[in-house]
Design a protein around this motif. Structure first.
Motif, PDB file in Angstrom:
ATOM      1  N   THR A   1       0.798  -1.202  -0.132  1.00 20.54           N
ATOM      2  CA  THR A   1      -0.063   0.135   0.205  1.00 20.54           C
ATOM      3  C   THR A   1       1.043   1.252  -0.067  1.00 20.54           C
ATOM      4  O   THR A   1       1.949   0.918   0.463  1.00 20.54           O
ATOM      5  CB  THR A   1      -1.096  -0.006   1.349  1.00 20.54           C
TER       6      THR A   1
ATOM      7  N   ARG B   1      -4.199   4.582   0.604  1.00 18.00           N
ATOM      8  CA  ARG B   1      -5.255   5.046  -0.341  1.00 18.00           C
ATOM      9  C   ARG B   1      -4.951   4.283  -1.693  1.00 18.00           C
ATOM     10  O   ARG B   1      -5.994   4.240  -2.355  1.00 18.00           O
ATOM     11  CB  ARG B   1      -5.347   6.692  -0.508  1.00 18.00           C
ATOM     12  N   VAL B   2      -3.806   4.135  -1.685  1.00 17.95           N
ATOM     13  CA  VAL B   2      -3.317   3.027  -3.228  1.00 17.95           C
ATOM     14  C   VAL B   2      -2.652   1.836  -2.918  1.00 17.95           C
ATOM     15  O   VAL B   2      -2.112   1.793  -1.895  1.00 17.95           O
ATOM     16  CB  VAL B   2      -2.303   4.210  -3.874  1.00 17.95           C
ATOM     17  N   GLU B   3      -3.440   0.843  -3.582  1.00 12.96           N
ATOM     18  CA  GLU B   3      -2.652  -0.497  -3.280  1.00 12.96           C
ATOM     19  C   GLU B   3      -2.065  -0.923  -4.690  1.00 12.96           C
ATOM     20  O   GLU B   3      -2.692  -0.700  -5.741  1.00 12.96           O
ATOM     21  CB  GLU B   3      -3.781  -1.494  -2.719  1.00 12.96           C
ATOM     22  N   MET B   4      -0.965  -1.677  -4.607  1.00 10.84           N
ATOM     23  CA  MET B   4      -0.393  -2.369  -5.752  1.00 10.84           C
ATOM     24  C   MET B   4      -0.347  -3.889  -5.327  1.00 10.84           C
ATOM     25  O   MET B   4       0.030  -4.342  -4.511  1.00 10.84           O
ATOM     26  CB  MET B   4       0.926  -1.970  -6.017  1.00 10.84           C
TER      27      MET B   4
ATOM     28  N   SER C   1     -11.255   2.637 -11.045  1.00 16.30           N
ATOM     29  CA  SER C   1      -9.910   3.407 -10.312  1.00 16.30           C
ATOM     30  C   SER C   1      -8.982   1.876 -10.221  1.00 16.30           C
ATOM     31  O   SER C   1      -8.257   1.879  -9.286  1.00 16.30           O
ATOM     32  CB  SER C   1     -10.379   3.649  -9.028  1.00 16.30           C
ATOM     33  N   LEU C   2      -8.745   1.419 -11.443  1.00 16.23           N
ATOM     34  CA  LEU C   2      -7.673   0.508 -11.401  1.00 16.23           C
ATOM     35  C   LEU C   2      -6.852   0.432 -12.676  1.00 16.23           C
ATOM     36  O   LEU C   2      -7.321   0.740 -13.745  1.00 16.23           O
ATOM     37  CB  LEU C   2      -8.505  -0.907 -11.391  1.00 16.23           C
ATOM     38  N   THR C   3      -5.552   0.499 -12.620  1.00 11.82           N
ATOM     39  CA  THR C   3      -4.630   0.189 -13.886  1.00 11.82           C
ATOM     40  C   THR C   3      -3.869  -0.889 -13.849  1.00 11.82           C
ATOM     41  O   THR C   3      -3.325  -1.373 -12.992  1.00 11.82           O
ATOM     42  CB  THR C   3      -3.715   1.583 -13.645  1.00 11.82           C
TER      43      THR C   3
ATOM     44  N   ILE D   1      -2.581  -1.530 -10.011  1.00 18.67           N
ATOM     45  CA  ILE D   1      -2.474  -0.495  -9.025  1.00 18.67           C
ATOM     46  C   ILE D   1      -3.708   0.279  -9.182  1.00 18.67           C
ATOM     47  O   ILE D   1      -4.391   0.720 -10.032  1.00 18.67           O
ATOM     48  CB  ILE D   1      -1.596   0.477  -9.600  1.00 18.67           C
ATOM     49  N   GLY D   2      -4.435   0.497  -7.823  1.00 20.54           N
ATOM     50  CA  GLY D   2      -5.581   1.350  -7.686  1.00 20.54           C
ATOM     51  C   GLY D   2      -6.006   1.341  -6.359  1.00 20.54           C
ATOM     52  O   GLY D   2      -5.255   1.393  -5.392  1.00 20.54           O
ATOM     53  N   THR D   3      -7.438   1.650  -6.205  1.00 22.56           N
ATOM     54  CA  THR D   3      -7.811   1.600  -4.710  1.00 22.56           C
ATOM     55  C   THR D   3      -8.022   0.540  -4.209  1.00 22.56           C
ATOM     56  O   THR D   3      -8.035  -0.515  -4.821  1.00 22.56           O
ATOM     57  CB  THR D   3      -9.382   2.655  -4.633  1.00 22.56           C
TER      58      THR D   3
END
Length: 220
Positions: free
Chosen positions: A143, A148-151, A175-177, A205-207
């Motif tokens: 994180t 706020r962001v998780e990979m 909200s995902l890449t 990567i995203g929320t």
């Protein structure tokens, strides 16, 4: 950078191996057999000595060090190493500890013990387990930005619904890449037309909410 690592155990050796390609690394270790082994196996300078000793640190030229990492298996030794370094150098100090009480004390006052950064390895391991347990099929997860962001990295199994889809077809999340795809140990930067195959490893990567939704979809 010039980096001094005190302690040539499994952790110290691993850090040295990772840093040696890009940095000037010196290891200080008490065990003469480990010193000889490290000098033969890694592109670093290993010197025999006690990392809490002024003499050993001066022999390692700590005055010119940019960073000192105390990574022995003993918490108190690592803290003393950091304090001793501060008497000799302006180097940034990192201390590895197991006891969370030391970490809590350091967090109260970031100047405590002469340690610039403290790492509690047991706590990091526990946090990593918790993150991965919450994500089906995840090989790893981390994180950022205060959570706020998780990979996360996922295995794509043959039975996964996204196996055989293109990235554009699989990317149905707000909200995902799809950041990377690893195939046969080769790292690929995917585009919308990249096909996802069974046995691929996919990094997203995203929320946290979107990553968890994706985890449920990639491995129902």
């Amino acid at each position: 950078m010039r980096v001094i690592i005190v302690g040539a155990g499994q952790v110290g050796e691993s850090i040295a191996a990772d840093l040696s390609d890009a940095h000037d690394v010196v290891i200080v270790e008490r065990d003469p057999d480990r010193v000889e082994e490290i000098n033969y196996s890694l592109d670093v300078l290993a010197v025999e000595g006690d990392g809490t000793s002024l003499t050993a640190l001066e022999e390692a030229n700590v005055a010119d060090a940019d960073m000192v990492i105390a990574s022995t298996d003993d918490d108190e030794t690592n803290i003393v190493v950091s304090s001793t370094v501060k008497a000799l150098s302006d180097a940034f100090t990192i201390a590895r500890v197991k006891n969370t009480e030391y970490l809590r004390t350091w967090q109260r006052s970031r100047t405590a013990f002469g340690v610039d950064f403290m790492v509690c390895t047991y706590l990091l391991a526990a946090e990593s387990i918790v993150r991965v347990v919450g994500l089906p099929a995840a090989r790893d997860a981390d994180t950022f930005a205060d959570g706020r962001v998780e990979m996360a990295e996922f295995d794509v199994g043959a039975e996964s619904p996204i196996s055989g889809q293109t990235v554009a077809e699989a990317d149905t999340y707000d909200s995902l890449t799809f950041a990377a795809l690893i195939r046969d140990e080769e790292l690929l930067i995917p585009t919308g037309t990249t096909a996802i195959r069974a046995d691929d490893r996919l990094v997203v990567i995203g929320t946290p909410r979107s990553v968890r939704q994706f985890a449920g979809d990639v491995a129902p």
